[in-house]
Design a protein around this motif. Structure first.
Motif, PDB file in Angstrom:
ATOM      1  N   SER A 310       0.874  -1.063   0.094  1.00  0.00           N
ATOM      2  CA  SER A 310      -0.109  -0.238  -0.245  1.00  0.00           C
ATOM      3  C   SER A 310       0.751   1.212  -0.540  1.00  0.00           C
ATOM      4  N   LEU A 311       0.256   2.704  -0.431  1.00  0.00           N
ATOM      5  CA  LEU A 311       0.742   3.754  -0.670  1.00  0.00           C
ATOM      6  C   LEU A 311       2.055   3.887   0.623  1.00  0.00           C
ATOM      7  N   ALA A 312       0.583   3.921   1.988  1.00  0.00           N
ATOM      8  CA  ALA A 312       0.790   4.195   3.109  1.00  0.00           C
ATOM      9  C   ALA A 312       2.066   2.945   3.718  1.00  0.00           C
ATOM     10  N   GLU A 313       2.309   1.772   3.223  1.00  0.00           N
ATOM     11  CA  GLU A 313       3.299   1.510   3.841  1.00  0.00           C
ATOM     12  C   GLU A 313       4.883   2.230   3.019  1.00  0.00           C
ATOM     13  N   ALA A 314       4.984   2.389   1.372  1.00  0.00           N
ATOM     14  CA  ALA A 314       5.682   3.122   0.445  1.00  0.00           C
ATOM     15  C   ALA A 314       6.403   4.326   1.929  1.00  0.00           C
ATOM     16  N   ARG A 315       4.815   4.961   2.499  1.00  0.00           N
ATOM     17  CA  ARG A 315       5.390   6.115   3.180  1.00  0.00           C
ATOM     18  C   ARG A 315       5.822   5.355   4.422  1.00  0.00           C
ATOM     19  N   ALA A 316       5.922   4.886   4.840  1.00  0.00           N
ATOM     20  CA  ALA A 316       6.843   4.112   6.640  1.00  0.00           C
ATOM     21  C   ALA A 316       7.764   3.137   5.932  1.00  0.00           C
ATOM     22  N   LEU A 317       7.903   3.287   4.432  1.00  0.00           N
ATOM     23  CA  LEU A 317       9.663   2.442   4.737  1.00  0.00           C
ATOM     24  C   LEU A 317      10.051   4.398   4.708  1.00  0.00           C
ATOM     25  N   VAL A 318      10.305   5.192   3.608  1.00  0.00           N
ATOM     26  CA  VAL A 318      10.867   5.678   3.732  1.00  0.00           C
ATOM     27  C   VAL A 318      10.993   6.579   5.207  1.00  0.00           C
ATOM     28  N   ARG A 319       9.997   7.089   5.766  1.00  0.00           N
ATOM     29  CA  ARG A 319       9.926   7.197   7.475  1.00  0.00           C
ATOM     30  C   ARG A 319      10.959   6.309   7.978  1.00  0.00           C
ATOM     31  N   LEU A 320      10.946   5.268   7.983  1.00  0.00           N
ATOM     32  CA  LEU A 320      12.246   4.489   8.773  1.00  0.00           C
ATOM     33  C   LEU A 320      13.141   4.089   8.609  1.00  0.00           C
ATOM     34  N   LEU A 321      13.577   4.192   7.005  1.00  0.00           N
ATOM     35  CA  LEU A 321      15.021   4.965   6.363  1.00  0.00           C
ATOM     36  C   LEU A 321      14.995   5.750   6.629  1.00  0.00           C
ATOM     37  N   ALA A 322      14.813   7.264   6.826  1.00  0.00           N
ATOM     38  CA  ALA A 322      15.355   8.621   6.732  1.00  0.00           C
ATOM     39  C   ALA A 322      16.632   7.885   7.996  1.00  0.00           C
ATOM     40  N   GLY A 323      17.506   8.877   7.350  1.00  0.00           N
ATOM     41  CA  GLY A 323      18.114   9.009   8.431  1.00  0.00           C
ATOM     42  C   GLY A 323      19.546   8.217   7.561  1.00  0.00           C
ATOM     43  N   ILE A 324      19.443   6.672   7.712  1.00  0.00           N
ATOM     44  CA  ILE A 324      20.578   5.969   7.148  1.00  0.00           C
ATOM     45  C   ILE A 324      20.898   6.085   5.380  1.00  0.00           C
ATOM     46  N   PRO A 325      22.658   5.827   5.144  1.00  0.00           N
ATOM     47  CA  PRO A 325      22.748   5.666   3.716  1.00  0.00           C
ATOM     48  C   PRO A 325      22.235   4.773   3.200  1.00  0.00           C
ATOM     49  N   ALA A 326      20.752   4.788   2.369  1.00  0.00           N
ATOM     50  CA  ALA A 326      19.603   3.802   1.613  1.00  0.00           C
ATOM     51  C   ALA A 326      19.717   4.056   0.863  1.00  0.00           C
ATOM     52  N   LYS A 327      19.826   2.680   0.045  1.00  0.00           N
ATOM     53  CA  LYS A 327      19.221   2.882  -1.759  1.00  0.00           C
ATOM     54  C   LYS A 327      17.769   1.616  -0.944  1.00  0.00           C
ATOM     55  N   ILE A 328      17.190   1.672  -2.090  1.00  0.00           N
ATOM     56  CA  ILE A 328      15.455   0.865  -1.810  1.00  0.00           C
ATOM     57  C   ILE A 328      15.432  -0.258  -2.867  1.00  0.00           C
ATOM     58  N   ASN A 329      15.533  -1.607  -2.690  1.00  0.00           N
ATOM     59  CA  ASN A 329      15.337  -2.752  -4.365  1.00  0.00           C
ATOM     60  C   ASN A 329      13.655  -2.967  -4.364  1.00  0.00           C
ATOM     61  N   LEU A 330      13.171  -2.533  -5.238  1.00  0.00           N
ATOM     62  CA  LEU A 330      11.778  -2.981  -5.215  1.00  0.00           C
ATOM     63  C   LEU A 330      12.268  -4.904  -5.797  1.00  0.00           C
ATOM     64  N   ILE A 331      12.131  -5.785  -5.109  1.00  0.00           N
ATOM     65  CA  ILE A 331      11.668  -6.889  -6.151  1.00  0.00           C
ATOM     66  C   ILE A 331       9.857  -7.385  -6.100  1.00  0.00           C
ATOM     67  N   PRO A 332       9.949  -7.553  -7.462  1.00  0.00           N
ATOM     68  CA  PRO A 332       8.696  -8.019  -8.218  1.00  0.00           C
ATOM     69  C   PRO A 332       8.731  -9.634  -6.887  1.00  0.00           C
ATOM     70  N   PHE A 333       7.770  -9.974  -6.950  1.00  0.00           N
ATOM     71  CA  PHE A 333       7.709 -11.140  -5.878  1.00  0.00           C
ATOM     72  C   PHE A 333       7.890 -11.877  -7.077  1.00  0.00           C
ATOM     73  N   ASN A 334       8.674 -13.499  -7.345  1.00  0.00           N
ATOM     74  CA  ASN A 334       8.509 -14.522  -7.710  1.00  0.00           C
ATOM     75  C   ASN A 334       7.833 -15.081  -7.526  1.00  0.00           C
ATOM     76  N   PRO A 335       7.002 -15.853  -7.950  1.00  0.00           N
ATOM     77  CA  PRO A 335       5.567 -17.079  -7.703  1.00  0.00           C
ATOM     78  C   PRO A 335       6.483 -18.387  -8.102  1.00  0.00           C
ATOM     79  N   TRP A 336       6.424 -19.637  -7.317  1.00  0.00           N
ATOM     80  CA  TRP A 336       6.092 -21.008  -7.312  1.00  0.00           C
ATOM     81  C   TRP A 336       4.874 -21.779  -6.824  1.00  0.00           C
ATOM     82  N   PRO A 337       5.254 -22.923  -7.078  1.00  0.00           N
ATOM     83  CA  PRO A 337       4.139 -23.319  -6.919  1.00  0.00           C
ATOM     84  C   PRO A 337       3.408 -23.573  -5.374  1.00  0.00           C
ATOM     85  N   ASN A 338       2.640 -23.492  -5.592  1.00  0.00           N
ATOM     86  CA  ASN A 338       1.470 -23.591  -4.087  1.00  0.00           C
ATOM     87  C   ASN A 338       2.332 -22.711  -3.536  1.00  0.00           C
ATOM     88  N   THR A 339       2.445 -21.172  -3.596  1.00  0.00           N
ATOM     89  CA  THR A 339       2.510 -20.163  -3.291  1.00  0.00           C
ATOM     90  C   THR A 339       1.046 -19.134  -2.698  1.00  0.00           C
TER      91      THR A 339
END
Ligand code: SAH
Ligand code: SF4
Length: 400
Positions: A310-339
């Motif tokens: 959710s967008l609320a989580e995107a904003r929470a992510l940004v707040r959480l990482l404030a002050g840490i020299p960071a890169k964010i890598n968004l990874i599309p989930f790769n499905p597997w059988p029965n997940t």
């Protein structure tokens, strides 16, 4: 589109398993091996240096090629040892150039059968990344990760970790011209194919600390493989007490599998969070030695539909990482059988990425690579058996 089976190359190695291999050993390991072969102590230093250069700077696979080593010693070494790499079970080449190897390791005392691991090479326009495994399977059970469902688990030896790099260099022709002599030293050229190594294959590398450290020391040694520690990234699910130790003793780049912005959800996705919750994890990140804008921590965030996107989580992510020299890598989930999970919709990922980008993080969405050969994150190993079986049925015997 070419199917995985059509792309599968079967290579039956005739690796001589009776004799141990020197390829992948540390300097201390090479010294021991020389002693065992009866080479006098006073020669060890020089001989280790020679072996090091032949094995790691030039990638030789035969003792006969070691032209500055006497014929007698070459024969002694060949009587006792090989320079074999891990055995290749299958090699697959994706339509996008990604290559995946299923490797078989020698059986050790407690192994019921020969363990298998995977290594993936991902070529991009500005780099070539080799994704290596640190364990057979994983003792952790992240709910969205297929590796975590695997039963057989053991730590890889340092030699088996380095062996993945040697083998990949062999297979993609990354030795010739990989080093040029300059003032008597071999220096890496700009044309290297494997420029980066990521510990993002199977396993939790910080649970195999000593072997992974030894292996990365070999990989970054300037007289050999010469991969800068700036181009080696260890990815962890967050084994907090080991993070400062890794930073001090090894000092590679760090990636954290965050995947959630609150403990309730992270407990479910990455269960080790119950032991090392987010606040402690982020504190260990803040304290990681040498952090700066040039040396940032990567935070990996897998996009799970309706779970953490959710967008609320995107904003929470940004707040959480404030002050840490960071890169964010968004990874599309790769499905597997029965997940039970699905990948977020592309629009959702883009909107999520917008929030992150606007907060000043260049957040490339990691394009899934090698999906046709099941080489993407979290798809490792488990599908290979199926692919191998279908390749056999198709009678595939082409070689690269
Ligand atoms: N054990 C370490 C490193 C290996 S996993 C770790 O967890 O960090 C490498 C990355 O792939 C991690 O960020 C992991 O969370 C992610 N991953 C695992 N399964 C995945 C899947 N099915 N789809 C996308 N990413 C996945
Ligand atoms: Fe293990 Fe990493 Fe998979 Fe979690 S995501 S189960 S730590 S390999």
């Amino acid at each position: 589109m070419v199917s995985a089976a059509e792309n599968t190359v079967l290579i039956l190695n005739d690796a001589d398993t009776a004799k141990p291999s020197l390829a992948g050993l540390t300097r201390a390991g090479l010294k021991d091996a020389l002693a065992k072969a009866g080479v006098p102590d006073k020669q060890h230093k020089m001989r280790v240096a020679q072996l090091w250069s032949w094995i790691y700077a030039r990638g030789v696979t035969s003792f006969d090629d070691m032209s500055d080593v006497s014929k007698d010693l070459r024969r002694t070494l060949a009587d006792h040892y090989t320079l074999a790499r891990p055995e290749i079970v299958t090699e697959q080449i994706s339509v996008d150039g990604t290559r995946k190897w299923l490797l078989r390791l020698p059986k050790r005392d407690r192994d019921a059968r020969a363990p298998e691991i995977e290594t993936v090479y991902i070529p991009e326009s500005d780099r070539g990344t080799l994704c290596i495994s640190s364990q057979v399977g994983c003792t952790l059970t992240c709910s969205f990760c297929h590796t975590g469902t695997q039963k057989l688990v053991r730590n890889l030896e340092a030699q088996e970790i380095v062996g993945q790099i040697l083998l990949a260099r062999d297979r993609i022709g990354d030795w010739a011209g990989a080093a040029v002599p300059e003032n008597g030293r071999l220096l890496p050229t700009a044309e290297r194919k494997i420029t980066n190594v990521v510990l993002m294959g199977m396993g939790e590398p910080l649970y195999n600390f000593d072997n992974v450290k030894d292996a990365m020391d070999v990989a970054s040694d300037g007289d050999g493989l010469s991969l800068s520690k700036r181009r080696i990234t260890l990815s962890t699910s967050g084994i907090v007490p080991e993070i400062p130790r890794w930073g001090e003793l090894s000092g590679t780049m760090l990636a954290i599998s965050l995947h959630a912005t609150n403990d309730t959800l992270r407990d479910e996705l990455v269960p080790i969070n119950k032991k090392y919750p987010i606040a402690e994890l982020l504190q260990a990140c803040r304290d990681y030695p040498g952090l700066s804008n040039a040396k940032r921590i990567t935070f990996e965030y897998v996009m799970l539909k309706g779970v953490n996107d959710s967008l609320a989580e995107a904003r929470a992510l940004v707040r959480l990482l404030a002050g840490i020299p960071a890169k964010i890598n968004l990874i599309p989930f790769n499905p597997w059988p029965n997940t039970r999970y699905e990948c977020s919709d592309w629009e959702t990922i883009e909107r999520f990425a917008d929030v992150v980008n606007r907060a000043g993080y260049a957040s490339p969405v990691r394009t899934p690579r090698g999906r046709d050969i099941f080489a993407a994150c979290g798809q490792l190993k488990s599908e290979s058996i199926k692919v191998r079986a279908s390749a056999l049925a198709a009678g595939s015997d082409t070689s690269a």
